[in-house]
Motif scaffolding. Structure first.
Motif, PDB file in Angstrom:
ATOM      1  N   THR A  12       0.826  -1.204   0.000  1.00 42.28           N
ATOM      2  CA  THR A  12       0.000   0.000   0.000  1.00 42.28           C
ATOM      3  C   THR A  12       0.863   1.257   0.000  1.00 42.28           C
ATOM      4  O   THR A  12       0.553   2.226  -0.690  1.00 42.28           O
ATOM      5  CB  THR A  12      -0.932   0.005   1.228  1.00 42.28           C
ATOM      6  N   ALA A  13       1.957   1.252   0.757  1.00 40.56           N
ATOM      7  CA  ALA A  13       2.838   2.424   0.819  1.00 40.56           C
ATOM      8  C   ALA A  13       3.421   2.735  -0.561  1.00 40.56           C
ATOM      9  O   ALA A  13       3.554   3.907  -0.939  1.00 40.56           O
ATOM     10  CB  ALA A  13       3.955   2.186   1.829  1.00 40.56           C
ATOM     11  N   TYR A  14       3.762   1.712  -1.310  1.00 39.93           N
ATOM     12  CA  TYR A  14       4.314   1.874  -2.662  1.00 39.93           C
ATOM     13  C   TYR A  14       3.276   2.533  -3.572  1.00 39.93           C
ATOM     14  O   TYR A  14       3.571   3.479  -4.302  1.00 39.93           O
ATOM     15  CB  TYR A  14       4.712   0.491  -3.185  1.00 39.93           C
ATOM     16  N   LYS A  15       2.044   2.048  -3.485  1.00 40.89           N
ATOM     17  CA  LYS A  15       0.961   2.602  -4.297  1.00 40.89           C
ATOM     18  C   LYS A  15       0.702   4.052  -3.909  1.00 40.89           C
ATOM     19  O   LYS A  15       0.516   4.920  -4.771  1.00 40.89           O
ATOM     20  CB  LYS A  15      -0.328   1.785  -4.102  1.00 40.89           C
ATOM     21  N   LYS A  20       0.697   9.955  -4.770  1.00 41.30           N
ATOM     22  CA  LYS A  20       1.092  11.292  -4.306  1.00 41.30           C
ATOM     23  C   LYS A  20       1.956  12.006  -5.345  1.00 41.30           C
ATOM     24  O   LYS A  20       1.835  13.220  -5.527  1.00 41.30           O
ATOM     25  CB  LYS A  20       1.836  11.194  -2.965  1.00 41.30           C
ATOM     26  N   ARG A  21       2.827  11.272  -6.041  1.00 43.17           N
ATOM     27  CA  ARG A  21       3.644  11.885  -7.091  1.00 43.17           C
ATOM     28  C   ARG A  21       2.769  12.444  -8.198  1.00 43.17           C
ATOM     29  O   ARG A  21       2.997  13.554  -8.689  1.00 43.17           O
ATOM     30  CB  ARG A  21       4.622  10.855  -7.663  1.00 43.17           C
ATOM     31  N   VAL A  22       1.733  11.691  -8.565  1.00 39.23           N
ATOM     32  CA  VAL A  22       0.824  12.164  -9.611  1.00 39.23           C
ATOM     33  C   VAL A  22       0.038  13.369  -9.100  1.00 39.23           C
ATOM     34  O   VAL A  22      -0.159  14.349  -9.827  1.00 39.23           O
ATOM     35  CB  VAL A  22      -0.130  11.031 -10.071  1.00 39.23           C
ATOM     36  N   GLU A  23      -0.392  13.321  -7.835  1.00 40.99           N
ATOM     37  CA  GLU A  23      -1.145  14.441  -7.268  1.00 40.99           C
ATOM     38  C   GLU A  23      -0.300  15.718  -7.175  1.00 40.99           C
ATOM     39  O   GLU A  23      -0.826  16.814  -7.243  1.00 40.99           O
ATOM     40  CB  GLU A  23      -1.687  14.070  -5.884  1.00 40.99           C
ATOM     41  N   ARG A  24       1.022  15.567  -7.022  1.00 45.22           N
ATOM     42  CA  ARG A  24       1.910  16.727  -6.971  1.00 45.22           C
ATOM     43  C   ARG A  24       2.152  17.324  -8.354  1.00 45.22           C
ATOM     44  O   ARG A  24       2.775  18.366  -8.472  1.00 45.22           O
ATOM     45  CB  ARG A  24       3.248  16.339  -6.347  1.00 45.22           C
ATOM     46  N   ARG A  39      -0.011   2.412 -17.285  1.00 45.34           N
ATOM     47  CA  ARG A  39      -0.782   3.607 -16.921  1.00 45.34           C
ATOM     48  C   ARG A  39      -2.123   3.205 -16.323  1.00 45.34           C
ATOM     49  O   ARG A  39      -2.612   3.825 -15.383  1.00 45.34           O
ATOM     50  CB  ARG A  39      -1.024   4.489 -18.149  1.00 45.34           C
ATOM     51  N   LYS A  40      -2.707   2.149 -16.864  1.00 45.37           N
ATOM     52  CA  LYS A  40      -4.018   1.702 -16.382  1.00 45.37           C
ATOM     53  C   LYS A  40      -3.953   1.313 -14.909  1.00 45.37           C
ATOM     54  O   LYS A  40      -4.844   1.662 -14.125  1.00 45.37           O
ATOM     55  CB  LYS A  40      -4.535   0.529 -17.211  1.00 45.37           C
ATOM     56  N   ILE A  41      -2.910   0.599 -14.532  1.00 42.27           N
ATOM     57  CA  ILE A  41      -2.778   0.198 -13.130  1.00 42.27           C
ATOM     58  C   ILE A  41      -2.692   1.428 -12.240  1.00 42.27           C
ATOM     59  O   ILE A  41      -3.369   1.514 -11.214  1.00 42.27           O
ATOM     60  CB  ILE A  41      -1.547  -0.710 -12.932  1.00 42.27           C
ATOM     61  N   LEU A  42      -1.879   2.401 -12.648  1.00 38.73           N
ATOM     62  CA  LEU A  42      -1.747   3.617 -11.847  1.00 38.73           C
ATOM     63  C   LEU A  42      -3.071   4.381 -11.781  1.00 38.73           C
ATOM     64  O   LEU A  42      -3.466   4.862 -10.720  1.00 38.73           O
ATOM     65  CB  LEU A  42      -0.627   4.492 -12.405  1.00 38.73           C
ATOM     66  N   HIS A  43      -3.767   4.454 -12.899  1.00 46.59           N
ATOM     67  CA  HIS A  43      -5.085   5.105 -12.890  1.00 46.59           C
ATOM     68  C   HIS A  43      -6.051   4.356 -11.972  1.00 46.59           C
ATOM     69  O   HIS A  43      -6.850   4.976 -11.255  1.00 46.59           O
ATOM     70  CB  HIS A  43      -5.668   5.188 -14.303  1.00 46.59           C
ATOM     71  N   ASP A  44      -5.994   3.026 -11.994  1.00 51.13           N
ATOM     72  CA  ASP A  44      -6.857   2.230 -11.112  1.00 51.13           C
ATOM     73  C   ASP A  44      -6.546   2.513  -9.639  1.00 51.13           C
ATOM     74  O   ASP A  44      -7.454   2.598  -8.809  1.00 51.13           O
ATOM     75  CB  ASP A  44      -6.705   0.737 -11.399  1.00 51.13           C
ATOM     76  N   TRP A  45      -5.250   2.628  -9.317  1.00 52.37           N
ATOM     77  CA  TRP A  45      -4.873   2.943  -7.939  1.00 52.37           C
ATOM     78  C   TRP A  45      -5.413   4.297  -7.531  1.00 52.37           C
ATOM     79  O   TRP A  45      -5.950   4.455  -6.430  1.00 52.37           O
ATOM     80  CB  TRP A  45      -3.353   2.943  -7.793  1.00 52.37           C
ATOM     81  N   ILE A  46      -5.290   5.284  -8.414  1.00 50.29           N
ATOM     82  CA  ILE A  46      -5.766   6.638  -8.112  1.00 50.29           C
ATOM     83  C   ILE A  46      -7.277   6.627  -7.911  1.00 50.29           C
ATOM     84  O   ILE A  46      -7.807   7.222  -6.968  1.00 50.29           O
ATOM     85  CB  ILE A  46      -5.359   7.618  -9.234  1.00 50.29           C
ATOM     86  N   GLY A  56      -9.353   1.061  -0.396  1.00 49.47           N
ATOM     87  CA  GLY A  56      -9.442   0.831  -1.839  1.00 49.47           C
ATOM     88  C   GLY A  56      -8.147   0.291  -2.410  1.00 49.47           C
ATOM     89  O   GLY A  56      -8.154  -0.485  -3.358  1.00 49.47           O
ATOM     90  N   LEU A  57      -7.020   0.670  -1.809  1.00 46.79           N
ATOM     91  CA  LEU A  57      -5.723   0.188  -2.303  1.00 46.79           C
ATOM     92  C   LEU A  57      -5.433  -1.234  -1.853  1.00 46.79           C
ATOM     93  O   LEU A  57      -4.622  -1.924  -2.445  1.00 46.79           O
ATOM     94  CB  LEU A  57      -4.605   1.117  -1.827  1.00 46.79           C
ATOM     95  N   ASN A  58      -6.073  -1.684  -0.791  1.00 51.49           N
ATOM     96  CA  ASN A  58      -5.826  -3.031  -0.261  1.00 51.49           C
ATOM     97  C   ASN A  58      -6.821  -4.066  -0.760  1.00 51.49           C
ATOM     98  O   ASN A  58      -6.740  -5.224  -0.395  1.00 51.49           O
ATOM     99  CB  ASN A  58      -5.884  -3.010   1.273  1.00 51.49           C
ATOM    100  N   ARG A  59      -7.771  -3.625  -1.557  1.00 50.54           N
ATOM    101  CA  ARG A  59      -8.830  -4.521  -2.009  1.00 50.54           C
ATOM    102  C   ARG A  59      -8.286  -5.616  -2.903  1.00 50.54           C
ATOM    103  O   ARG A  59      -7.432  -5.385  -3.748  1.00 50.54           O
ATOM    104  CB  ARG A  59      -9.886  -3.716  -2.774  1.00 50.54           C
ATOM    105  N   LYS A  60      -8.805  -6.819  -2.713  1.00 51.22           N
ATOM    106  CA  LYS A  60      -8.419  -7.937  -3.568  1.00 51.22           C
ATOM    107  C   LYS A  60      -9.121  -7.808  -4.911  1.00 51.22           C
ATOM    108  O   LYS A  60     -10.191  -7.217  -5.001  1.00 51.22           O
ATOM    109  CB  LYS A  60      -8.817  -9.263  -2.915  1.00 51.22           C
ATOM    110  N   PRO A  61      -8.533  -8.402  -5.971  1.00 52.76           N
ATOM    111  CA  PRO A  61      -9.196  -8.333  -7.279  1.00 52.76           C
ATOM    112  C   PRO A  61     -10.508  -9.117  -7.275  1.00 52.76           C
ATOM    113  O   PRO A  61     -10.689 -10.029  -6.484  1.00 52.76           O
ATOM    114  CB  PRO A  61      -8.194  -8.960  -8.238  1.00 52.76           C
ATOM    115  N   GLY A  62     -11.386  -8.736  -8.154  1.00 52.73           N
ATOM    116  CA  GLY A  62     -12.670  -9.422  -8.265  1.00 52.73           C
ATOM    117  C   GLY A  62     -13.804  -8.450  -8.038  1.00 52.73           C
ATOM    118  O   GLY A  62     -13.598  -7.245  -7.936  1.00 52.73           O
TER     119      GLY A  62
END
Length: 133
Positions: A12-15, A20-24, A39-46, A56-62
């Protein structure tokens, strides 16, 4: 980059650091490239962060938990929505007719299959007489 068959998991810290880098103000593409993700993965994280925070960042897929969000039913506010409702109803009825036709075809074929074994044991003359009323 990892093989396509195996999904990588990120802490989660990595995500959060990437978000935060994108938000800056850093671009999504440069951040994603540097981290070795799409890019899709990063957009999904955001999107997950904005919707549910850390959970939301810790949610399992599905499928997501909770009630499904369904599209609201169209109303008869104007002619366009009435037309859309009519087209949706037509499509629903066409699917129903298609299913019923498949059922009819199945039962016709089953009936023919049931008649065939009985007809195989009879002579041809008896068969032609019995098929006419």
């Amino acid at each position: 980059m990892a093989g396509r068959g195996k999904k990588r998991q990120f802490p989660t810290a990595y995500k959060l650091k990437a978000i935060k880098r994108v938000e800056r103000g850093e671009g999504v593409l440069p951040v994603a490239r540097e981290l070795g993700i799409s890019r899709k993965i990063l957009h999904d994280w955001i999107k997950a962060w904005n919707a549910d925070g850390p959970d939301g960042l810790n949610r399992k897929p599905g499928p997501k938990p909770g009630p499904r969000k369904l599209k609201p039913l169209l109303t008869y506010d104007d002619k366009r929505s009435a037309l859309a409702l009519a087209k949706a109803r037509i499509a629903e009825l066409e699917r129903l007719v298609g299913r019923q036709q498949m059922d009819l075809d199945f039962f016709r074929q089953a009936l023919r299959a049931l008649k065939r074994p009985a007809a195989q044991g009879k002579p041809a003359s008896a068969l032609s007489k019995s098929s006419k009323p």
